[in-house]
Design a protein around this motif. Structure first.
Motif: not given
Length: 118
Positions: A99-100, A81, A85, A102-103, A95-97, A106, A88-89
């Motif tokens: 996100k999946w 994770k 991040a 990271l979700d 970010a949308e790529k 989780d 992404r950052d």
């Protein structure tokens, strides 16, 4: 999802395997600059270790060994994770790529944590 039955462990293993395959494709699509490649190497290491540690857990011969490998898998999920991040950052991926991933991590982390507590 509980990991108490062989069937649920098998389904979870398939889920982590699919996650790992998608992660490899994602890493391969990162920019080819030096920083992206270094982050990608770290991401590859931690991301593939989630499933390898889980596989070790499923082959454990004692409850203590099972718990230890499951905790290790959870730690690698958390490390992954962090690398995602950073990708992404630092704007090395949209970010949308990210996100999946990271979700999904989780959910994977929640399942691993709940299996440790049982």
């Amino acid at each position: 999802m509980q990991l108490e039955t062989t069937k649920s462990r098998g389904e979870f293993r398939k889920r982590i395997y699919f996650f790992t395959l998608k992660l490899i494709e994602f890493i391969d699509s990162l920019p080819k600059d030096n920083v992206s490649q270094r982050i990608g190497n770290q991401l590859f290491g931690s991301g593939t270790s989630v499933i390898s540690s889980f596989i070790e857990a499923t082959a454990a011969s004692t409850k203590k060994e099972l718990t230890s490998h499951t905790i290790t898998s959870l730690k690698f999920a958390n490390e992954t994770k962090l690398w995602l991040a950073l990708v992404r950052d630092s704007k090395r991926a949209k970010a949308e790529k990210v996100k999946w991933f990271l979700d999904e991590l989780d959910d994977i982390s929640s399942i691993l944590a709940s299996s440790i507590n049982h």
